[in-house]
Write a protein that holds these residues in place. Structure first.
Motif, PDB file in Angstrom:
ATOM      1  N   MET A 148       1.078  -1.088   0.047  1.00 21.44           N
ATOM      2  CA  MET A 148      -0.158  -0.027  -0.248  1.00 21.44           C
ATOM      3  C   MET A 148       0.814   1.189  -0.091  1.00 21.44           C
ATOM      4  SD  MET A 148      -3.337   1.005   2.592  1.00 21.44           S
ATOM      5  CE  MET A 148      -4.222  -0.251   1.777  1.00 21.44           C
ATOM      6  N   SER A 149       0.446   2.171  -0.722  1.00 19.46           N
ATOM      7  CA  SER A 149       1.251   3.465  -0.596  1.00 19.46           C
ATOM      8  C   SER A 149       1.555   3.934   0.689  1.00 19.46           C
ATOM      9  CB  SER A 149       0.647   4.450  -1.427  1.00 19.46           C
ATOM     10  OG  SER A 149      -0.469   5.088  -0.893  1.00 19.46           O
ATOM     11  N   PRO A 150       2.669   4.517   0.733  1.00 20.00           N
ATOM     12  CA  PRO A 150       3.071   5.068   2.237  1.00 20.00           C
ATOM     13  C   PRO A 150       2.208   6.339   2.656  1.00 20.00           C
ATOM     14  CG  PRO A 150       5.076   4.758   1.016  1.00 20.00           C
ATOM     15  CD  PRO A 150       3.851   4.626   0.195  1.00 20.00           C
ATOM     16  N   GLN A 151       1.602   7.051   1.586  1.00 15.31           N
ATOM     17  CA  GLN A 151       0.722   8.243   2.164  1.00 15.31           C
ATOM     18  C   GLN A 151      -0.349   7.775   2.582  1.00 15.31           C
ATOM     19  OE1 GLN A 151      -0.108  10.330  -1.622  1.00 15.31           O
ATOM     20  NE2 GLN A 151      -1.239  11.864  -0.418  1.00 15.31           N
ATOM     21  N   LYS A 152      -1.161   6.588   2.076  1.00 10.35           N
ATOM     22  CA  LYS A 152      -2.310   6.232   2.819  1.00 10.35           C
ATOM     23  C   LYS A 152      -2.084   5.839   4.089  1.00 10.35           C
ATOM     24  CE  LYS A 152      -4.385   5.001  -1.623  1.00 10.35           C
ATOM     25  NZ  LYS A 152      -4.928   3.554  -2.477  1.00 10.35           N
ATOM     26  N   VAL A 153      -0.792   5.365   4.355  1.00  8.99           N
ATOM     27  CA  VAL A 153      -0.614   4.700   5.775  1.00  8.99           C
ATOM     28  C   VAL A 153      -0.013   5.800   6.894  1.00  8.99           C
ATOM     29  CG1 VAL A 153       1.049   3.023   6.984  1.00  8.99           C
ATOM     30  CG2 VAL A 153       0.187   2.498   4.854  1.00  8.99           C
ATOM     31  N   ARG A 154       0.424   6.769   6.273  1.00  5.84           N
ATOM     32  CA  ARG A 154       0.775   8.049   7.009  1.00  5.84           C
ATOM     33  C   ARG A 154      -0.326   8.799   7.383  1.00  5.84           C
ATOM     34  NH1 ARG A 154       4.411   9.398   2.956  1.00  5.84           N
ATOM     35  NH2 ARG A 154       6.491   8.337   3.264  1.00  5.84           N
ATOM     36  N   GLU A 155      -1.306   8.941   6.504  1.00  3.68           N
ATOM     37  CA  GLU A 155      -2.753   9.406   7.066  1.00  3.68           C
ATOM     38  C   GLU A 155      -3.219   8.790   8.454  1.00  3.68           C
ATOM     39  OE1 GLU A 155      -5.362   9.344   3.729  1.00  3.68           O
ATOM     40  OE2 GLU A 155      -4.260  10.719   2.695  1.00  3.68           O
ATOM     41  N   VAL A 156      -3.025   7.511   8.422  1.00  2.00           N
ATOM     42  CA  VAL A 156      -3.642   6.756   9.804  1.00  2.00           C
ATOM     43  C   VAL A 156      -2.547   6.903  10.831  1.00  2.00           C
ATOM     44  CG1 VAL A 156      -4.153   4.430  10.601  1.00  2.00           C
ATOM     45  CG2 VAL A 156      -4.914   5.260   8.349  1.00  2.00           C
ATOM     46  N   THR A 157      -1.182   7.006  10.721  1.00  2.00           N
ATOM     47  CA  THR A 157      -0.234   6.778  11.630  1.00  2.00           C
ATOM     48  C   THR A 157      -0.261   8.141  12.354  1.00  2.00           C
ATOM     49  OG1 THR A 157       1.525   7.455  10.179  1.00  2.00           O
ATOM     50  CG2 THR A 157       1.135   5.020  10.774  1.00  2.00           C
ATOM     51  N   ARG A 158      -0.570   9.285  11.550  1.00  2.00           N
ATOM     52  CA  ARG A 158      -0.483  10.795  12.300  1.00  2.00           C
ATOM     53  C   ARG A 158      -1.688  10.577  13.285  1.00  2.00           C
ATOM     54  NH1 ARG A 158      -0.435  12.982   6.550  1.00  2.00           N
ATOM     55  NH2 ARG A 158       1.630  13.247   5.968  1.00  2.00           N
ATOM     56  N   GLN A 159      -2.701   9.891  13.214  1.00  2.00           N
ATOM     57  CA  GLN A 159      -3.693  10.018  14.222  1.00  2.00           C
ATOM     58  C   GLN A 159      -3.484   9.486  15.488  1.00  2.00           C
ATOM     59  OE1 GLN A 159      -7.114   8.087  12.225  1.00  2.00           O
ATOM     60  NE2 GLN A 159      -7.173   9.788  10.621  1.00  2.00           N
ATOM     61  N   ILE A 160      -2.397   8.711  15.535  1.00  2.00           N
ATOM     62  CA  ILE A 160      -2.156   7.871  16.782  1.00  2.00           C
ATOM     63  C   ILE A 160      -0.713   8.515  17.374  1.00  2.00           C
ATOM     64  CG2 ILE A 160      -3.524   5.916  15.991  1.00  2.00           C
ATOM     65  CD1 ILE A 160      -0.783   4.506  15.661  1.00  2.00           C
ATOM     66  N   ILE A 161       0.014   9.086  16.786  1.00  2.00           N
ATOM     67  CA  ILE A 161       1.305   9.590  17.441  1.00  2.00           C
ATOM     68  C   ILE A 161       0.873  10.647  18.580  1.00  2.00           C
ATOM     69  CG2 ILE A 161       3.307  11.130  17.161  1.00  2.00           C
ATOM     70  CD1 ILE A 161       3.354  10.035  14.199  1.00  2.00           C
ATOM     71  N   GLY A 162       1.533  10.202  19.565  1.00  2.00           N
ATOM     72  CA  GLY A 162       1.183  10.870  21.069  1.00  2.00           C
ATOM     73  C   GLY A 162       0.277  10.406  22.015  1.00  2.00           C
ATOM     74  N   LEU A 163      -0.539   9.488  21.396  1.00  2.00           N
ATOM     75  CA  LEU A 163      -1.683   8.992  22.243  1.00  2.00           C
ATOM     76  C   LEU A 163      -1.101   7.763  23.132  1.00  2.00           C
ATOM     77  CD1 LEU A 163      -4.531   8.558  19.668  1.00  2.00           C
ATOM     78  CD2 LEU A 163      -4.340  10.257  21.240  1.00  2.00           C
ATOM     79  N   PRO A 164      -1.764   7.269  24.220  1.00  2.00           N
ATOM     80  CA  PRO A 164      -1.578   6.171  24.869  1.00  2.00           C
ATOM     81  C   PRO A 164      -1.638   5.008  24.108  1.00  2.00           C
ATOM     82  CG  PRO A 164      -2.948   7.729  26.131  1.00  2.00           C
ATOM     83  CD  PRO A 164      -2.849   8.087  24.919  1.00  2.00           C
ATOM     84  N   ALA A 165      -1.225   4.140  24.173  1.00  2.00           N
ATOM     85  CA  ALA A 165      -1.158   2.772  23.533  1.00  2.00           C
ATOM     86  C   ALA A 165      -2.404   2.339  23.232  1.00  2.00           C
ATOM     87  CB  ALA A 165      -0.039   1.653  23.685  1.00  2.00           C
ATOM     88  N   LEU A 166      -3.043   2.014  24.414  1.00  2.00           N
ATOM     89  CA  LEU A 166      -4.441   1.303  24.463  1.00  2.00           C
ATOM     90  C   LEU A 166      -5.721   2.260  23.818  1.00  2.00           C
ATOM     91  CD1 LEU A 166      -4.298  -0.206  27.863  1.00  2.00           C
ATOM     92  CD2 LEU A 166      -3.896  -1.292  25.600  1.00  2.00           C
ATOM     93  N   GLN A 167      -5.340   3.673  23.859  1.00  2.00           N
ATOM     94  CA  GLN A 167      -6.340   4.697  23.327  1.00  2.00           C
ATOM     95  C   GLN A 167      -6.030   4.710  21.980  1.00  2.00           C
ATOM     96  OE1 GLN A 167      -6.064   8.579  24.674  1.00  2.00           O
ATOM     97  NE2 GLN A 167      -7.298   9.538  23.355  1.00  2.00           N
ATOM     98  N   ALA A 168      -4.788   4.403  21.523  1.00  2.00           N
ATOM     99  CA  ALA A 168      -4.406   4.471  20.066  1.00  2.00           C
ATOM    100  C   ALA A 168      -5.179   3.133  19.310  1.00  2.00           C
ATOM    101  CB  ALA A 168      -2.952   4.513  19.795  1.00  2.00           C
TER     102      ALA A 168
END
Length: 80
Positions: A12-32
């Motif tokens: 899958m293109s990295p751009q599509k994956v980055r859209e998702v990974t940006r949402q979880i950076i900085g969150l507690p792991a269980l909340q992410a």
């Protein structure tokens, strides 16, 4: 202490994956993990699986409580 998990050979293109990974950076792991469960994208399922692997690595290899874990970084790279 840092714990990591890497998923390779995901087509899958990295751009599509980055859209998702940006949402979880900085969150507690269980909340992410909970956030990824409601995101309706194919890449969110793979990121959630990788996050679950990182949480399991922390629990089993380093005896860390999963409630104390935070997502410090999440990255998507091209395979070149």
């Amino acid at each position: 202490m840092q714990v990591q998990a890497i998923t390779k050979n995901f087509r899958m293109s990295p751009q599509k994956v980055r859209e998702v990974t940006r949402q979880i950076i900085g969150l507690p792991a269980l909340q992410a993990k909970a956030v990824l469960a409601v995101v309706p994208r194919k890449s969110a399922r793979v990121v959630a699986k990788t996050l679950a692997s990182a949480i399991a690595n922390a629990e089993n290899n380093n005896n860390v409580d999963p409630t104390t874990l935070w997502v410090k970084d999440a990255a998507a790279q091209t395979a070149a």
